[in-house]
Design an enzyme around this catalytic site. Structure first.
Site, mmCIF file in Angstrom:
data_model
loop_
_atom_site.group_PDB
_atom_site.id
_atom_site.type_symbol
_atom_site.label_atom_id
_atom_site.label_comp_id
_atom_site.label_asym_id
_atom_site.label_seq_id
_atom_site.Cartn_x
_atom_site.Cartn_y
_atom_site.Cartn_z
ATOM 1 N N ARG A 176 -9.391 5.374 -1.729
ATOM 2 C CA ARG A 176 -9.072 5.254 -3.147
ATOM 3 C C ARG A 176 -10.047 6.116 -3.936
ATOM 4 N NH1 ARG A 176 -5.101 3.608 -1.370
ATOM 5 N NH2 ARG A 176 -3.985 1.653 -1.751
ATOM 6 N N HIS B 116 -3.013 13.583 -1.650
ATOM 7 C CA HIS B 116 -2.638 12.201 -1.314
ATOM 8 C C HIS B 116 -1.583 12.174 -0.197
ATOM 9 C CE1 HIS B 116 -2.697 7.910 -3.103
ATOM 10 N NE2 HIS B 116 -2.415 7.856 -1.817
#
Length: 310
Positions: free
Chosen positions: A225, A273
């Site tokens: 994250r 990502h």
């Protein structure tokens, strides 16, 4: 008839409709429907992506569980209208994808592959990397994904350590926990992989103090994250040489803004990502199994501890 509401972006329905129906039927359940619209009082389960338009769960009086499509639940866990079990996604495809991405980038830094990939033509510089057993890799976060990565790196011969907020035990991995354990874990970590959940307690886990605790010239890999890292502190550590390189897949703002310093820093690799993704076929099997369990009165898998935030 069981009504299972698929609450995600419309483009996801095409990918999930058939796998969900197949997987639920394979459990032996026959009297069910999977839909994108239904009267709230008819809904028994919600297959959910947090970027869905559904945000108020109090309108579903007969809801039994919310089955998240994402591994992360940080944007939904604080929703006060949720009064039923919430399950996060842990599926084999997500686990395998993360294991492969992490292993690839660990080996890249371990072997010093950038020196050849980005090398100067004509420069013959035969630097021999150490063996994996002489390299310590620390995994911060020992959940399903962190454990899978730790076990794979261990099988390749690396010395693997791990850190989590609460005590964990993984055969062959030196496990640490708590604030003091984090410093001890980082002190020998030549490569650090972040796979912690995003909670107030984990924000800025890597900061000026913890980055300074690592051996000079260490590598940072973050497929977890974005908020786990203090960006300014990491950039300063890269500029000083305390950190040799950072490979980053997740960010506080996504897509990463074009003017962000990470794009232009020579010691930063940005990936968009892609470290791992929920696969419809395998995710559908997890969702179907949880529906079967719920209907049979068995405990749900991957239940979120809402007090902990994951």
């Amino acid at each position: 008839m069981l009504t299972i509401l698929f609450a995600a972006r419309p483009d996801r329905w095409d990918a999930y409709e058939a796998p969900l129906k197949r997987a639920i039927a394979a459990t032996g359940l026959t009297d069910f429907r999977v839909v994108t619209e239904a009267a709230p009082e008819e809904v028994d389960y919600i297959v959910y992506a947090p970027n869905s338009d559904v945000q108020d769960f109090s309108i579903f009086p007969n809801l039994k569980a919310i089955l998240n499509l994402w591994a992360g639940v940080e944007t939904i866990v604080g929703n006060t209208t949720i009064t039923v079990p919430l399950c996060r996604m842990v599926d084999t495809g997500l686990r395998e994808g993360m294991r492969e991405w992490v292993t690839g980038h660990v080996l890249r830094h371990h072997l010093g592959m950038d020196a050849q990939i980005k090398g100067t033509p004509g420069l013959w510089d035969p630097r021999i990397p150490p063996l994996a057993r002489n390299r310590t890799v620390a995994i911060l976060g020992l959940g399903e994904l962190g454990t899978a990565c730790a076990e794979t790196l261990l099988a390749l011969g690396f010395t693997v350590t791990g850190w989590s907020r609460s005590p964990k035990s993984i055969p062959g991995v030196s496990c640490f926990h708590g604030p003091d354990g984090l410093t001890e874990c980082l002190s020998a970590a030549e490569i650090v992989v972040l796979l912690l959940p995003n909670t107030p307690a984990t924000e800025n886990t890597l900061n000026a103090r913890t980055l300074a605790a690592m051996p000079r010239g260490a590598f940072v890999i973050n497929p977890g994250r974005g908020p786990l890292i203090d960006d300014d502190a990491l950039l300063a550590a890269l500029d000083s040489g305390q950190i040799a390189h950072a490979t980053l897949d997740v960010f506080r703002v996504e897509p990463l803004p074009a003017d962000h310093p990470y794009w232009h820093h020579p010691q930063v690799t940005v990936t968009p990502h892609i470290a791992s993704e929920t696969r419809p076929e395998t995710a559908a099997e997890v969702i179907a199994e949880n529906i079967r369990r719920s209907e049979s009165g068995e405990p749900l898998l991957h239940l979120v501890d809402r007090s902990a935030g994951y």
